[in-house]
Design an enzyme around this catalytic site. Structure first.
Site, PDB file in Angstrom:
ATOM      1  N   LYS A 135       0.862  -1.450  -0.119  1.00  0.00           N
ATOM      2  CA  LYS A 135       0.051   0.018  -0.065  1.00  0.00           C
ATOM      3  C   LYS A 135       0.891   1.081   0.108  1.00  0.00           C
ATOM      4  O   LYS A 135       0.643   2.112  -0.602  1.00  0.00           O
ATOM      5  CB  LYS A 135      -0.948   0.071   1.261  1.00  0.00           C
ATOM      6  CG  LYS A 135      -1.622   1.177   1.403  1.00  0.00           C
ATOM      7  CD  LYS A 135      -2.455   1.371   2.706  1.00  0.00           C
ATOM      8  CE  LYS A 135      -1.670   1.913   3.869  1.00  0.00           C
ATOM      9  NZ  LYS A 135      -1.518   3.256   4.103  1.00  0.00           N
ATOM     10  N   ASN A 136       1.921   1.190   0.997  1.00  0.00           N
ATOM     11  CA  ASN A 136       2.504   2.565   0.982  1.00  0.00           C
ATOM     12  C   ASN A 136       3.601   2.780  -0.228  1.00  0.00           C
ATOM     13  O   ASN A 136       4.236   3.854  -0.408  1.00  0.00           O
ATOM     14  CB  ASN A 136       3.540   2.417   2.266  1.00  0.00           C
ATOM     15  CG  ASN A 136       2.794   2.641   3.407  1.00  0.00           C
ATOM     16  OD1 ASN A 136       1.432   2.827   3.418  1.00  0.00           O
ATOM     17  ND2 ASN A 136       3.153   2.537   4.726  1.00  0.00           N
ATOM     18  N   CYS A 188      -4.928  13.101  12.226  1.00  0.00           N
ATOM     19  CA  CYS A 188      -5.218  11.541  12.331  1.00  0.00           C
ATOM     20  C   CYS A 188      -5.088  10.951  13.477  1.00  0.00           C
ATOM     21  O   CYS A 188      -4.569  11.435  14.654  1.00  0.00           O
ATOM     22  CB  CYS A 188      -4.665  11.099  11.200  1.00  0.00           C
ATOM     23  SG  CYS A 188      -3.124  10.145  11.723  1.00  0.00           S
ATOM     24  N   ARG A 231       0.684  14.876  12.809  1.00  0.00           N
ATOM     25  CA  ARG A 231       1.265  14.420  11.230  1.00  0.00           C
ATOM     26  C   ARG A 231       1.144  15.676  10.621  1.00  0.00           C
ATOM     27  O   ARG A 231       0.398  15.690   9.360  1.00  0.00           O
ATOM     28  CB  ARG A 231       0.811  13.482  10.686  1.00  0.00           C
ATOM     29  CG  ARG A 231       0.697  12.051  11.705  1.00  0.00           C
ATOM     30  CD  ARG A 231      -0.045  11.035  11.097  1.00  0.00           C
ATOM     31  NE  ARG A 231       0.921  10.280  10.233  1.00  0.00           N
ATOM     32  CZ  ARG A 231       0.517   9.121   9.649  1.00  0.00           C
ATOM     33  NH1 ARG A 231      -0.711   8.594   9.636  1.00  0.00           N
ATOM     34  NH2 ARG A 231       1.396   8.331   9.013  1.00  0.00           N
ATOM     35  N   PRO A 232       1.993  16.875  10.809  1.00  0.00           N
ATOM     36  CA  PRO A 232       2.163  18.053   9.897  1.00  0.00           C
ATOM     37  C   PRO A 232       2.632  17.675   8.604  1.00  0.00           C
ATOM     38  O   PRO A 232       3.134  16.652   8.433  1.00  0.00           O
ATOM     39  CB  PRO A 232       2.603  18.890  10.649  1.00  0.00           C
ATOM     40  CG  PRO A 232       3.675  18.312  11.816  1.00  0.00           C
ATOM     41  CD  PRO A 232       2.996  17.095  12.008  1.00  0.00           C
ATOM     42  N   GLN A 243       7.455  19.912   6.483  1.00  0.00           N
ATOM     43  CA  GLN A 243       8.485  19.543   5.718  1.00  0.00           C
ATOM     44  C   GLN A 243       8.234  19.635   4.226  1.00  0.00           C
ATOM     45  O   GLN A 243       9.199  19.759   3.494  1.00  0.00           O
ATOM     46  CB  GLN A 243       9.182  18.094   6.312  1.00  0.00           C
ATOM     47  CG  GLN A 243       9.384  18.039   7.648  1.00  0.00           C
ATOM     48  CD  GLN A 243      10.585  19.059   7.919  1.00  0.00           C
ATOM     49  OE1 GLN A 243      11.656  19.166   7.227  1.00  0.00           O
ATOM     50  NE2 GLN A 243      10.475  20.030   8.815  1.00  0.00           N
ATOM     51  N   ASP A 302       5.325   0.644  11.821  1.00  0.00           N
ATOM     52  CA  ASP A 302       4.065   0.126  11.392  1.00  0.00           C
ATOM     53  C   ASP A 302       4.247  -1.446  11.725  1.00  0.00           C
ATOM     54  O   ASP A 302       3.113  -2.119  11.633  1.00  0.00           O
ATOM     55  CB  ASP A 302       3.974  -0.083   9.821  1.00  0.00           C
ATOM     56  CG  ASP A 302       3.595   1.267   9.241  1.00  0.00           C
ATOM     57  OD1 ASP A 302       3.270   2.469   9.997  1.00  0.00           O
ATOM     58  OD2 ASP A 302       3.511   1.703   8.011  1.00  0.00           O
ATOM     59  N   ARG A 356      -8.470  -0.499   4.830  1.00  0.00           N
ATOM     60  CA  ARG A 356      -7.499   0.435   4.185  1.00  0.00           C
ATOM     61  C   ARG A 356      -6.201  -0.454   3.627  1.00  0.00           C
ATOM     62  O   ARG A 356      -5.694   0.486   2.939  1.00  0.00           O
ATOM     63  CB  ARG A 356      -7.329   1.504   5.207  1.00  0.00           C
ATOM     64  CG  ARG A 356      -8.312   2.522   5.386  1.00  0.00           C
ATOM     65  CD  ARG A 356      -8.023   3.794   6.333  1.00  0.00           C
ATOM     66  NE  ARG A 356      -6.764   4.190   5.705  1.00  0.00           N
ATOM     67  CZ  ARG A 356      -5.899   5.084   6.543  1.00  0.00           C
ATOM     68  NH1 ARG A 356      -6.074   5.179   7.791  1.00  0.00           N
ATOM     69  NH2 ARG A 356      -4.769   5.541   5.920  1.00  0.00           N
TER      70      ARG A 356
HETATM   71  C1  UD1 Z   1       4.533   6.688   6.254  1.00  0.00           C
HETATM   72  C2  UD1 Z   1       3.868   5.613   6.073  1.00  0.00           C
HETATM   73  C3  UD1 Z   1       3.154   5.136   7.394  1.00  0.00           C
HETATM   74  C4  UD1 Z   1       4.369   4.963   8.179  1.00  0.00           C
HETATM   75  C5  UD1 Z   1       4.984   6.232   8.204  1.00  0.00           C
HETATM   76  C6  UD1 Z   1       6.467   5.968   9.239  1.00  0.00           C
HETATM   77  C7  UD1 Z   1       2.459   5.709   3.820  1.00  0.00           C
HETATM   78  C8  UD1 Z   1       1.399   5.961   3.140  1.00  0.00           C
HETATM   79  N1  UD1 Z   1       2.470   5.961   5.206  1.00  0.00           N
HETATM   80  O1  UD1 Z   1       3.796   7.861   6.819  1.00  0.00           O
HETATM   81  O2  UD1 Z   1       2.589   4.089   7.182  1.00  0.00           O
HETATM   82  O3  UD1 Z   1       3.899   4.773   9.462  1.00  0.00           O
HETATM   83  O4  UD1 Z   1       5.443   6.896   6.955  1.00  0.00           O
HETATM   84  O5  UD1 Z   1       7.339   5.168   8.566  1.00  0.00           O
HETATM   85  O6  UD1 Z   1       3.609   5.772   3.166  1.00  0.00           O
HETATM   86  N2  UD1 Z   1       6.347  14.780  10.114  1.00  0.00           N
HETATM   87  C9  UD1 Z   1       6.308  16.266  10.368  1.00  0.00           C
HETATM   88  N3  UD1 Z   1       6.281  17.192   9.363  1.00  0.00           N
HETATM   89  C10 UD1 Z   1       6.288  16.789   8.078  1.00  0.00           C
HETATM   90  C11 UD1 Z   1       6.230  15.327   7.907  1.00  0.00           C
HETATM   91  C12 UD1 Z   1       6.393  14.366   8.947  1.00  0.00           C
HETATM   92  O7  UD1 Z   1       6.510  16.770  11.570  1.00  0.00           O
HETATM   93  O8  UD1 Z   1       6.115  17.521   7.109  1.00  0.00           O
HETATM   94  C13 UD1 Z   1       6.612  13.996  11.427  1.00  0.00           C
HETATM   95  C14 UD1 Z   1       5.208  13.006  11.453  1.00  0.00           C
HETATM   96  O9  UD1 Z   1       4.309  13.781  12.248  1.00  0.00           O
HETATM   97  C15 UD1 Z   1       5.731  11.776  11.990  1.00  0.00           C
HETATM   98  C16 UD1 Z   1       7.085  11.741  11.739  1.00  0.00           C
HETATM   99  O10 UD1 Z   1       7.583  12.908  11.008  1.00  0.00           O
HETATM  100  O11 UD1 Z   1       5.945  12.154  13.675  1.00  0.00           O
HETATM  101  C17 UD1 Z   1       7.241  10.764  10.462  1.00  0.00           C
HETATM  102  O12 UD1 Z   1       6.231  10.989   9.349  1.00  0.00           O
HETATM  103  P1  UD1 Z   1       6.365  10.377   7.788  1.00  0.00           P
HETATM  104  O13 UD1 Z   1       7.661   9.795   7.718  1.00  0.00           O
HETATM  105  O14 UD1 Z   1       6.108  11.579   7.042  1.00  0.00           O
HETATM  106  O15 UD1 Z   1       5.243   9.533   7.657  1.00  0.00           O
HETATM  107  P2  UD1 Z   1       3.965   9.426   6.427  1.00  0.00           P
HETATM  108  O16 UD1 Z   1       4.811   9.759   5.292  1.00  0.00           O
HETATM  109  O17 UD1 Z   1       2.976  10.299   7.104  1.00  0.00           O
END
Ligand code: UD1
Length: 428
Positions: A22-23, A116, A121-122, A125, A312, A406
């Site tokens: 999925k990811n 969520c 999860r902002p 970045q 995960d 999902r």
């Molecule tokens: C992806 C995966 C999810 C997995 C996660 C971490 C998908 C669709 N989902 O989620 O299953 O659990 O990676 O391996 O691929 N963060 C910020 N600012 C940002 C982006 C992220 O603060 O702009 C923080 C998030 O809140 C979180 C951390 O960074 O605490 C990691 O998030 P991120 O790696 O971006 O996860 P996702 O891509 O949302």
């Protein structure tokens, strides 16, 4: 709303075919927006999140066809750069359409994903990197409005992410393929799904070096073409079913699960933990078998970005630790609120104490049946497995299984193949 009724008391044993990840499928679908000629994606899992993203991309005027596990995409008829709240709110990964729209068409308006279940999860970045590439970004009324600089093309630069972000790396990498000049991205995520995306972008004509490392250099090209590509196997689905073997062994003295159409290289940190817990793990070119006898040993787990232990898989391993001999410590470093499954596991008899990011899990001899609630996608699988090995004949009603739909393709049939007694029922 659907629920699962799971009857406890059966060992987890058998074989299961793993679906495409999925990811990986989600960023690959988003990347198809870049292609000026048709793209074909194989091994795409049939899942709610995939349906959501396809609907969102179709809403842009793009023609998508899904037949079995193959998706074809033709972007010729695109007529909108707008992703509405209604769709984005149901799935955070929808933000991944921002990068390709901005890079190829010079503008995009995408709803913010909002909060969520597993933390705030902002997407700061993602936006910071687009700004560094010359885009003007305005966040207004819950929408991100992004515009490329004069000339409609993003500009290559050196950019370092403040933290490792999977989605951020993917979004920015997709956009960087079309920059004017060269983009150097540092502190990138190295997850297999990021690598899969980079490989597909290369197949579309992108020039990327450093794939699989924390620094990627992207030499911008003027346009990308379509390609045929196959989604990498789902390492989290694989690990989820394999974890069942350990839980089964704890209660019934044995567990034996073989996953096919997968790849052990994607799961090294997870396999390492299975072995530490006492499992016998054998692998072949596209299969992994986990055999376990007796109670697993307690372990310490810390989630970290790849190649560390994946967040995960935290809930599924926690469920196995609940039945282990001794006390395990689990530290969640990626998300601030990813222990919501703890109260649910406690309802099944687990002994877990939480202190901030740390969970201390004292092994018990078995689970009891009880009504429980799925709290997020992966947590739901920990509860299904726990319920399956719970007291013989005990009925666990698992609510809110839309979470599981999902992310796990054909989940009831796959679980039944492993001996789990499971039924989908409608809530009253
Ligand atoms: C992806 C995966 C999810 C997995 C996660 C971490 C998908 C669709 N989902 O989620 O299953 O659990 O990676 O391996 O691929 N963060 C910020 N600012 C940002 C982006 C992220 O603060 O702009 C923080 C998030 O809140 C979180 C951390 O960074 O605490 C990691 O998030 P991120 O790696 O971006 O996860 P996702 O891509 O949302």
């Amino acid at each position: 709303m659907d629920q699962f009724l799971i009857t406890g008391g059966t060992p987890i044993k058998g074989e299961v075919n793993i679906s495409g990840a999925k990811n990986a499928a989600l960023p690959l679908l988003a990347a198809m927006i870049l292609a000026e000629s048709p793209t074909t994606l194989n091994n795409v899992p049939t899942l709610q999140d995939v349906r959501t993203l396809i609907k969102l991309i179709e809403g842009l005027g793009i023609v998508i066809e899904k037949q079995g596990d193959t998706v074809t995409c033709n972007t010729k008829t695109i007529n909108s750069y707008f992703a509405p709240y209604d769709l984005v709110k149901t799935m955070r990964a929808s933000i991944l359409v921002l990068g390709p729209l901005l890079a190829r068409f010079g503008e995009a308006e995408v709803s913010l994903p909002g909060g969520c279940a597993i933390g705030s999860r902002p997407v700061d970045q993602h936006l910071k990197a687009f700004e560094a590439m010359g885009a003007s970004i305005v966040v207004e009324n819950g929408y991100v409005k992004a515009k490329a600089p004069e000339g409609g093309r993003l500009i290559g630069c050196n950019h370092t992410f403040d933290m490792v972000t999977v989605g951020g790396t993917e979004n920015v990498l997709i956009a960087a393929t079309l920059v004017k000049g060269t983009m150097v991205l540092e502190n990138c995520a190295k997850e297999p799904e990021v690598v899969d995306l980079a490989n597909m972008l290369v197949a579309m004509g992108a020039k990327i070096s450093g794939i699989g490392t924390s620094t990627m250099t992207i030499e911008g090209v003027e346009s990308l073409h379509g390609c045929e590509y196959s989604v990498v196997p789902d390492r989290i689905e694989t690990g989820s079913y394999l974890a069942g073997a350990l839980m089964s062994a704890a209660v019934f003295g044995e567990g034996d699960v073989t996953c096919h159409r997968t790849d052990e290289k994607l799961l090294s940190p997870v396999i390492k933990k299975f072995k530490e817990m006492g499992a016998n793990v054998t692998t072949g070119e596209d299969w992994i078998r986990v055999q376990m006898q007796g109670r697993p040993k307690a372990v310490d787990i810390r989630t970290t970005p790849h190649p560390g232990f994946p967040t995960d898989m935290q809930a599924q391993l926690m469920a196995a630790c609940c039945l282990a001999e001794g006390t395990s410590t689990i530290i969640e470093n990626i998300f601030e609120n990813r222990f919501m499954h703890v109260p649910e596991l406690r309802r099944l008899g687990a002994k877990i104490k939480v202190d901030g990011h740390t969970a201390i899990v004292k092994g018990v001899e078995g689970f009891k049946a009880a009504p429980v609630m799925a709290t997020d996608l992966r947590a739901s699988m920990s509860l299904v497995m726990a319920a399956a090995v719970a007291e013989a004949g005990g009925k666990t009603l698992l609510d809110r299984i839309y979470h599981i739909d999902r992310g796990y393709e054909d989940v009831e049939n796959k679980l039944r193949g492993l001996g789990v007694v499971i039924e989908r029922v409608k809530s009253k």
